[in-house]
Write an enzyme that holds these catalytic residues in place. Structure first.
Site, mmCIF file in Angstrom:
data_model
loop_
_atom_site.group_PDB
_atom_site.id
_atom_site.type_symbol
_atom_site.label_atom_id
_atom_site.label_comp_id
_atom_site.label_asym_id
_atom_site.label_seq_id
_atom_site.Cartn_x
_atom_site.Cartn_y
_atom_site.Cartn_z
ATOM 1 C CG ASN A 290 -1.081 8.526 3.354
ATOM 2 O OD1 ASN A 290 -1.416 7.453 2.832
ATOM 3 N ND2 ASN A 290 -0.471 9.485 2.684
ATOM 4 N N PRO B 7 -7.271 8.188 -3.964
ATOM 5 C CG PRO B 7 -7.051 6.443 -5.506
ATOM 6 C CD PRO B 7 -6.247 7.440 -4.723
ATOM 7 N N GLY C 260 4.384 10.812 -8.573
ATOM 8 C CA GLY C 260 5.127 9.674 -9.119
ATOM 9 C C GLY C 260 5.850 8.910 -8.028
ATOM 10 C CG ASP D 190 -6.493 -16.124 -2.512
ATOM 11 O OD1 ASP D 190 -7.051 -15.006 -2.433
ATOM 12 O OD2 ASP D 190 -6.692 -17.020 -1.670
ATOM 13 C CG HIS E 110 -1.407 5.556 -0.302
ATOM 14 N ND1 HIS E 110 -2.030 5.883 0.888
ATOM 15 C CD2 HIS E 110 -2.339 4.892 -1.034
ATOM 16 C CE1 HIS E 110 -3.283 5.439 0.869
ATOM 17 N NE2 HIS E 110 -3.482 4.817 -0.280
ATOM 18 C CB VAL F 98 1.330 11.512 -4.012
ATOM 19 C CG1 VAL F 98 1.653 12.944 -3.611
ATOM 20 C CG2 VAL F 98 -0.063 11.108 -3.525
ATOM 21 C CB SER G 80 6.855 12.306 -2.157
ATOM 22 O OG SER G 80 5.747 11.608 -2.689
ATOM 23 C CG HIS H 67 -8.319 -3.725 -1.358
ATOM 24 N ND1 HIS H 67 -9.178 -2.807 -1.917
ATOM 25 C CD2 HIS H 67 -7.249 -2.999 -0.908
ATOM 26 C CE1 HIS H 67 -8.661 -1.577 -1.802
ATOM 27 N NE2 HIS H 67 -7.495 -1.669 -1.194
ATOM 28 C CB THR H 68 -6.298 -10.658 -2.334
ATOM 29 O OG1 THR H 68 -6.345 -12.027 -1.971
ATOM 30 C CG2 THR H 68 -4.827 -10.292 -2.577
ATOM 31 N NE ARG I 118 -4.130 1.877 2.030
ATOM 32 C CZ ARG I 118 -4.435 2.728 3.008
ATOM 33 N NH1 ARG I 118 -3.807 2.661 4.171
ATOM 34 N NH2 ARG I 118 -5.382 3.627 2.839
HETATM 35 C C1 HEM Z 1 -8.921 2.047 -6.033
HETATM 36 C C2 HEM Z 1 -8.620 2.804 -5.068
HETATM 37 C C3 HEM Z 1 -8.345 2.339 -3.674
HETATM 38 C C4 HEM Z 1 -9.006 2.725 -2.558
HETATM 39 C C5 HEM Z 1 -10.172 3.682 -2.480
HETATM 40 C C6 HEM Z 1 -8.398 2.030 -1.447
HETATM 41 C C7 HEM Z 1 -8.785 2.187 -0.140
HETATM 42 C C8 HEM Z 1 -8.251 1.487 0.934
HETATM 43 C C9 HEM Z 1 -8.674 1.637 2.301
HETATM 44 C C10 HEM Z 1 -9.771 2.598 2.791
HETATM 45 C C11 HEM Z 1 -7.968 0.786 3.051
HETATM 46 C C12 HEM Z 1 -8.071 0.574 4.554
HETATM 47 C C13 HEM Z 1 -7.177 1.588 5.256
HETATM 48 C C14 HEM Z 1 -7.413 1.647 6.734
HETATM 49 O O1 HEM Z 1 -8.379 1.106 7.236
HETATM 50 O O2 HEM Z 1 -6.593 2.288 7.435
HETATM 51 C C15 HEM Z 1 -7.071 0.087 2.160
HETATM 52 C C16 HEM Z 1 -6.179 -0.873 2.546
HETATM 53 C C17 HEM Z 1 -5.300 -1.497 1.694
HETATM 54 N N1 HEM Z 1 -5.103 -1.183 0.361
HETATM 55 FE FE1 HEM Z 1 -6.275 -0.031 -0.775
HETATM 56 N N2 HEM Z 1 -7.408 1.246 -1.906
HETATM 57 C C18 HEM Z 1 -7.311 1.390 -3.261
HETATM 58 C C19 HEM Z 1 -6.390 0.822 -4.102
HETATM 59 C C20 HEM Z 1 -5.344 0.036 -3.678
HETATM 60 C C21 HEM Z 1 -4.232 -0.367 -4.503
HETATM 61 C C22 HEM Z 1 -4.014 0.079 -5.948
HETATM 62 C C23 HEM Z 1 -3.429 -1.150 -3.730
HETATM 63 C C24 HEM Z 1 -2.130 -1.828 -4.078
HETATM 64 C C25 HEM Z 1 -1.772 -2.172 -5.281
HETATM 65 C C26 HEM Z 1 -4.049 -1.251 -2.422
HETATM 66 C C27 HEM Z 1 -3.587 -2.013 -1.380
HETATM 67 C C28 HEM Z 1 -4.140 -2.020 -0.111
HETATM 68 C C29 HEM Z 1 -3.727 -2.943 0.916
HETATM 69 C C30 HEM Z 1 -2.742 -4.087 0.763
HETATM 70 C C31 HEM Z 1 -4.439 -2.583 2.070
HETATM 71 C C32 HEM Z 1 -4.294 -3.202 3.469
HETATM 72 C C33 HEM Z 1 -3.157 -2.467 4.176
HETATM 73 C C34 HEM Z 1 -2.842 -2.939 5.571
HETATM 74 O O3 HEM Z 1 -3.383 -3.929 6.044
HETATM 75 O O4 HEM Z 1 -2.039 -2.255 6.216
HETATM 76 N N3 HEM Z 1 -5.188 -0.501 -2.423
HETATM 77 N N4 HEM Z 1 -7.262 0.545 0.875
#
Ligand code: HEM
Ligand SMILES: *[C@@H]1O[C@H](CO)[C@@H](O)[C@H](O)[C@H]1NC(C)=O
Ligand SMILES: *[C@@H]1O[C@H](CO)[C@@H](O)[C@H](O)[C@H]1NC(C)=O
Length: 319
Positions: free
Chosen positions: A106, A174, A82, A239, A76, A80, A86, A204-205, A72
């Site tokens: 963040n 996003p 590139g 997965d 992020h 931002v 940052s 989000h897997t 993640r």
């Molecule tokens: C499409 C736009 C996206 C949105 C709106 C989004 C939103 C979020 C949110 C709200 C969370 C939970 C954060 C929290 O509760 O503190 C999250 C977690 C996460 N996101 Fe996304 N996300 C997006 C795209 C992505 C992308 C592109 C990736 C990686 C390629 C990603 C990887 C992750 C991962 C792995 C987590 C879990 C992090 C952890 O457990 O520390 N997300 N995301």
């Protein structure tokens, strides 16, 4: 070019055209991350990958969530300014740096910064001043996916670290409450299409979300920050089960579910969700390709930027 004024006008015109073409090509090449190469550290720091992998392995023993948190950070970072590291900068009044770490997307949410520090320290010991913080994030993302059972890809490297942050852009990351159209636009602005959007959300897997961001918005008595698994089927495994959960309408984040439920989904993202749910190979192949695309957003290369000594601070300028 001093001679160009004596050239016949047709020749001058084609010279101008050629110059314009070079401009277009170099701009396009920049957007595609020209200059990055997976063998970038092969001579200067051949142990780079092993070191990053070992530190993540160690960190993961104490905290199973770390691989998810690390990928993640790369996301992020790249969205931002590139992929320039940052996101890793702390507040620094003297250097005029306002950290991106406290923007809405963040604050109290992005995590794993100490592991990045550990990786940087280990790399500085092995090869001082060689490996950028931006590249650490890109490599850590790939290794994290691999350690969790996901695909392998060869990570283009050679990014350099930026010396500024961009709060306005970080405030535009996003949001889990964005509509599908807004998400599509935010991705499209960075050269990422619907397939990239669906594939990358597949991250989000694994990992967790605070219940305040979920469709359910917590249950009675739960604090806003209570953690839920993003993928209820296989919480720590990389997965394609995430897409099955989505098809059952049980995705955690509203921004996940809109890829099926939004009125424009049927003709755009929904068929891609179906495809990835039906074939893990198809998901893995596209995920790797989209990660490389995301990792190629606006990198600093050559003499641009710097190799930070400490991922949290820009290097001190010589006075
Ligand atoms: C499409 C736009 C996206 C949105 C709106 C989004 C939103 C979020 C949110 C709200 C969370 C939970 C954060 C929290 O509760 O503190 C999250 C977690 C996460 N996101 Fe996304 N996300 C997006 C795209 C992505 C992308 C592109 C990736 C990686 C390629 C990603 C990887 C992750 C991962 C792995 C987590 C879990 C992090 C952890 O457990 O520390 N997300 N995301
Ligand atoms: C970040 O979160 C902390 C603790 O939750 C809070 O005190 C602080 O005001 C937040 N900062 C911003 C800029 O929202
Ligand atoms: C979630 O519930 C809290 C408390 O009831 C409320 O303040 C907040 O606005 C809700 N969030 C969303 C996105 O509806």
């Amino acid at each position: 070019m001093a001679a160009s004024s004596s050239l016949p006008s047709a020749a001058r015109c084609s010279l101008l055209l050629a110059a314009a073409l070079v401009l277009v090509l170099s701009h396009g090449a920049h957007a595609q991350g020209a200059g990055l190469s997976s063998s970038f550290y092969d001579n200067s720091c051949p142990s780079t990958r092993d070191i990053v992998r070992r530190v993540i392995q160690d960190a993961r023993v104490a905290d199973t969530r770390i691989p998810a948190s690390l990928i993640r950070l790369h996301f992020h970072d790249c969205f931002v300014n590139g992929c320039d590291g940052s996101l890793l900068l702390d507040d620094d009044l003297q250097e005029g740096i306002t950290s991106e770490k406290t923007v809405r997307a963040n604050n109290g949410s992005a995590r794993g910064f100490n592991v990045v520090d550990d990786i940087k320290n280990a790399l500085e010991k092995a090869c001082p001043g060689i490996v950028s913080c931006a590249d650490i994030l890109a490599l850590a993302a790939e290794i994290s996916v691999e350690l969790a059972g996901g695909p392998y890809w060869s990570v283009p490297l050679g990014r350099r670290d930026g010396t500024t942050t961009n709060i306005e852009s970080a405030n535009n990351l996003p949001s889990p409450f964005d509509s599908l159209e807004t998400l599509q636009e935010k991705f499209r602005n960075l050269g990422l299409d619907d397939t990239d959007l669906v594939a990358l959300q597949g991250a989000h897997t694994f990992g967790r979300s605070q219940c305040q961001f979920t469709q359910q918005n917590c249950t009675n008595g739960q604090q806003r920050g209570a953690l839920v698994n993003l993928d209820g089927a296989t919480p720590d495994v990389f997965d394609n089960k995430y897409y099955d959960v989505l098809l059952q309408g049980r995705a955690q984040l509203p921004s996940d579910q809109v890829m099926l439920s939004d009125p424009v989904a049927a003709t755009t993202t929904a068929p891609i969700v179906q495809r990835f749910s039906g074939s893990q190979n198809e998901f893995f192949r596209n995920f790797a390709a989209s990660m490389i695309k995301m990792g190629n957003i606006g990198p600093l290369t050559g003499k641009d930027g710097e190799i930070r000594n400490n991922c949290r601070r820009v290097n001190k300028k010589p006075y």
